[in-house]
Scaffold this motif. Structure first.
Motif, PDB file in Angstrom:
ATOM      1  N   SER A 369       0.841  -1.197   0.000  1.00 29.20           N
ATOM      2  CA  SER A 369       0.000   0.000   0.000  1.00 29.20           C
ATOM      3  C   SER A 369       0.877   1.249   0.000  1.00 29.20           C
ATOM      4  CB  SER A 369      -0.920   0.018   1.221  1.00 29.20           C
ATOM      5  OG  SER A 369      -1.859  -1.042   1.150  1.00 29.20           O
ATOM      6  N   GLY A 370       0.504   2.231  -0.825  1.00 34.68           N
ATOM      7  CA  GLY A 370       1.316   3.424  -0.981  1.00 34.68           C
ATOM      8  C   GLY A 370       1.014   4.492   0.054  1.00 34.68           C
ATOM      9  N   THR A 371       1.795   5.559  -0.002  1.00 36.96           N
ATOM     10  CA  THR A 371       1.658   6.666   0.946  1.00 36.96           C
ATOM     11  C   THR A 371       0.304   7.345   0.831  1.00 36.96           C
ATOM     12  OG1 THR A 371       4.045   7.050   0.911  1.00 36.96           O
ATOM     13  CG2 THR A 371       2.645   8.858   1.684  1.00 36.96           C
ATOM     14  N   ALA A 372      -0.219   7.451  -0.391  1.00 32.52           N
ATOM     15  CA  ALA A 372      -1.473   8.184  -0.600  1.00 32.52           C
ATOM     16  C   ALA A 372      -2.623   7.545   0.168  1.00 32.52           C
ATOM     17  CB  ALA A 372      -1.798   8.237  -2.091  1.00 32.52           C
ATOM     18  N   ILE A 373      -2.759   6.225   0.095  1.00 32.03           N
ATOM     19  CA  ILE A 373      -3.893   5.564   0.737  1.00 32.03           C
ATOM     20  C   ILE A 373      -3.732   5.573   2.260  1.00 32.03           C
ATOM     21  CG2 ILE A 373      -2.894   3.231   0.583  1.00 32.03           C
ATOM     22  CD1 ILE A 373      -6.611   4.216   0.219  1.00 32.03           C
ATOM     23  N   THR A 374      -2.492   5.366   2.763  1.00 31.72           N
ATOM     24  CA  THR A 374      -2.301   5.418   4.214  1.00 31.72           C
ATOM     25  C   THR A 374      -2.550   6.836   4.739  1.00 31.72           C
ATOM     26  OG1 THR A 374       0.088   5.734   3.888  1.00 31.72           O
ATOM     27  CG2 THR A 374      -0.677   3.487   4.276  1.00 31.72           C
ATOM     28  N   SER A 375      -2.114   7.837   3.991  1.00 28.69           N
ATOM     29  CA  SER A 375      -2.346   9.226   4.405  1.00 28.69           C
ATOM     30  C   SER A 375      -3.832   9.551   4.441  1.00 28.69           C
ATOM     31  CB  SER A 375      -1.627  10.188   3.454  1.00 28.69           C
ATOM     32  OG  SER A 375      -0.226  10.006   3.520  1.00 28.69           O
ATOM     33  N   LEU A 376      -4.588   9.000   3.483  1.00 28.16           N
ATOM     34  CA  LEU A 376      -6.030   9.222   3.456  1.00 28.16           C
ATOM     35  C   LEU A 376      -6.683   8.714   4.737  1.00 28.16           C
ATOM     36  CD1 LEU A 376      -8.761   9.879   2.109  1.00 28.16           C
ATOM     37  CD2 LEU A 376      -8.671   7.589   1.059  1.00 28.16           C
ATOM     38  N   TRP A 377      -6.351   7.483   5.127  1.00 26.77           N
ATOM     39  CA  TRP A 377      -6.972   6.908   6.325  1.00 26.77           C
ATOM     40  C   TRP A 377      -6.480   7.610   7.587  1.00 26.77           C
ATOM     41  CZ3 TRP A 377     -10.923   5.136   4.436  1.00 26.77           C
ATOM     42  CH2 TRP A 377     -10.972   4.237   3.370  1.00 26.77           C
ATOM     43  N   PHE A 378      -5.189   8.001   7.618  1.00 27.35           N
ATOM     44  CA  PHE A 378      -4.681   8.746   8.765  1.00 27.35           C
ATOM     45  C   PHE A 378      -5.419  10.086   8.914  1.00 27.35           C
ATOM     46  CE2 PHE A 378      -0.249   6.607   8.559  1.00 27.35           C
ATOM     47  CZ  PHE A 378      -0.677   5.616   9.417  1.00 27.35           C
ATOM     48  N   ALA A 379      -5.585  10.804   7.795  1.00 26.84           N
ATOM     49  CA  ALA A 379      -6.255  12.103   7.843  1.00 26.84           C
ATOM     50  C   ALA A 379      -7.699  11.957   8.291  1.00 26.84           C
ATOM     51  CB  ALA A 379      -6.180  12.772   6.472  1.00 26.84           C
ATOM     52  N   LEU A 380      -8.388  10.933   7.789  1.00 24.87           N
ATOM     53  CA  LEU A 380      -9.783  10.713   8.169  1.00 24.87           C
ATOM     54  C   LEU A 380      -9.890  10.371   9.657  1.00 24.87           C
ATOM     55  CD1 LEU A 380     -12.649  10.621   6.983  1.00 24.87           C
ATOM     56  CD2 LEU A 380     -12.327   8.156   6.623  1.00 24.87           C
TER      57      LEU A 380
END
Length: 531
Positions: A369-380
């Motif tokens: 899993s890339g940075t974009a998807i992990t960042s999305l869930w972290f931000a949410l």
């Protein structure tokens, strides 16, 4: 605490103009600087542990005590520390906490053996416990009800920023200075907080402040909290069915029951049980436990995922988690404003729903899993947690009478400690069980040499933290990559289960959030008097 020149100067400015002491927003600044030190310490020390272990030739158990000693001291004494503030004044306990926390930090940095470090970490936890309930108590008695939630929102943003800065600052200090610098950094912050507190903080005491101290209640509650938290910390190591684990957990239940019975008999109890007649306060406390269970329990695995599966350094992994803390920083004041207009229920329910969605989303993360998807869930997750942290804290503190503001602050912090310990222990067991059940099958599917009973256990133990077994001499590169892939895949399977369960707990917490409603005093616009 004796009256000082700073005290006198802050009471009134030249010309009879009001001085600095007791001004609500200045009080918030003074309190935030002090608590920032504790929040920073909560995440910065974990980065220093490997360096301490290498420098002092410490064992893994020794390093664990550096963390566990602090957490135990903090968890056991939070409510008692809050009561001390109610009894003797939150200003005094807060300033003593700051001075002690900074002094013990310096002592740790000067220590040359693990025993001294653990001893001073325990003392550091005791002084930290004095500060946190006192901070909320000072906000409770300084701000009028209609502005308290905004103050707590800004206070929460400061905590989020400090928590986020911990891994980054710690990594830089350990890498470029020394592990001792991680503790020395608290000294200038503590001095600044102490000076601000001496000048700004006012000793507001409620009209019905307690006049005595419930010593037996302190002993019973401290014993109950110690048995509970220590049992939860050691259960994954000892086993949940181990007699020693059961002794501590059952002992905590017995002590809690004895404490509740005693509180109904004593004239001035440590925690008057009547405060739990407030549905809002009780719901807020349960909500805080469940939130901490889901958040801290689930987030426990993220560090292993980033560092061991993705191979990031501690500093880089801290940077990758910035979307979570950045959203908490930004949205905490916004959540406070929403709570002021809508009441706590809609933001709390919405926040827990968003948190649940983010946890379910994180259960879908894979090895690649890339940075974009992990960042999305972290931000949410950060967006969801902010209204819960602010709202639940506000519900607990504002629904307690002013004379129990410190107890309410200690109750809020204790709920977080218990929930976090419980979540880490329970989700850790579920995660470990999943790794044990899937690793053998994945190992066979990868066509690797069969594991013997002697080699299976260490391989599984490494996989539970996202690490692959070291490839021995002569092992082909393809086989080494296969072992790494199996270990990472098994870890991801366990982490996914942990996040799924954490998501379910977050949904349950959203149900408890439905029980909250605005504080009647706030609806009437009445201010908390300065007594």
């Amino acid at each position: 605490m004796a009256r000082t020149t700073l005290d006198a100067a802050s009471e009134a400015a030249p010309g009879g103009r009001p001085g600095l002491r007791g001004r609500p927003w200045l009080t918030l600044i003074a309190v935030s600087v002090g608590v920032m030190m504790v929040a920073l310490d909560g995440t910065i020390v974990a980065i220093a542990n490997p360096a301490i272990q290498a420098d002092l030739k410490a064992s893994l158990a020794d390093v664990q005590w550096i963390t566990n000693g602090y957490l135990l001291a903090l968890a056991v004494t939070l409510v008692t520390a809050g009561k001390l503030g109610d009894r003797f004044g939150h200003r005094q306990t807060f300033l003593i906490g700051i001075a002690g926390f900074a002094a013990t930090s310096a002592a740790i940095g000067l220590s040359d053996n693990v025993a001294l470090i653990v001893t001073f970490r325990v003392l550091q936890g005791l002084f930290g416990a004095l500060m946190q309930p006192a901070a909320l108590g000072l906000l409770r008695v300084t701000f009028p009800p209609e502005k308290l939630n905004m103050a707590i929102g800004i206070w929460g943003a400061v905590l989020g920023a400090s928590t986020a800065a911990g891994p980054i600052v710690g990594g830089l200090l350990v890498e470029h200075v020394s592990w001792q610098a991680v503790f020395f950094v608290n000294v200038p912050v503590g001095v600044a907080a102490l000076l601000l507190g001496l000048v700004i903080l006012r000793d507001n005491r409620a009209e019905h402040a307690p006049k005595s101290f419930d010593v037996l209640g302190v002993v019973l509650l401290s014993g109950a909290m110690f048995c509970l938290v220590w049992g939860l910390i050691k259960a994954p190591e000892w086993g949940w069915g181990d007699p020693l684990t059961l002794v501590f957990l059952i002992g905590s239940v017995v002590a809690f029951v004895a404490f509740a019975l005693w509180q109904q008999k004593v004239a001035e109890p440590l925690i008057p049980l009547r405060i739990f007649r407030s549905v809002q306060l009780s719901a807020g406390t349960v909500l805080m436990v469940l939130m901490a269970f889901a958040f801290m329990g689930g987030l426990f695995f993220v560090t292993f995922y980033l560092q061991n599966v993705h191979g990031m350094s501690p500093v880089k992994s801290g940077v990758h988690m910035l979307p979570l803390t950045a959203m908490m920083i930004v949205s905490s004041p916004l959540a406070a404003a929403a709570i002021g207009k809508l009441g706590p229920r809609p933001p709390l329910v919405g926040g827990m729903v968003l948190t649940a969605i983010s946890l379910f989303g994180m259960s879908t993360l894979q090895v690649d899993s890339g940075t974009a998807i992990t960042s999305l869930w972290f931000a949410l997750m950060g967006l969801g947690l902010a209204p819960v942290m602010v709202g639940a804290t506000d519900v607990i503190v504002s629904n307690a009478p002013p004379e129990l503001a410190g107890v309410a602050g200690g109750l809020q912090q204790s709920a977080m400690q218990v929930g976090g310990s419980l979540g880490t222990a329970v989700l850790g067991v579920l995660m470990a069980s999943r790794v044990d059940s899937v690793l053998d099958e994945k190992w066979t599917e990868a066509k690797l040499p069969p594991l013997t009973p002697e080699t299976a256990e260490p391989v599984k133990d490494l996989a539970k933290v996202g690490m692959a077994p070291p490839a021995g001499p002569g092992v082909p590169e393809q086989a080494a990559e296969a072992m790494s892939g199996v270990a990472h895949s098994a870890f991801i399977s366990g982490m996914s289960l942990a996040f799924m369960v954490a998501g379910v707990i977050a949904v349950v917490a959203a149900g408890f959030a439905l029980l909250t409603k605005p504080n009647p005093a706030r609806l009437g616009g009445t201010a908390v008097p300065h007594i």
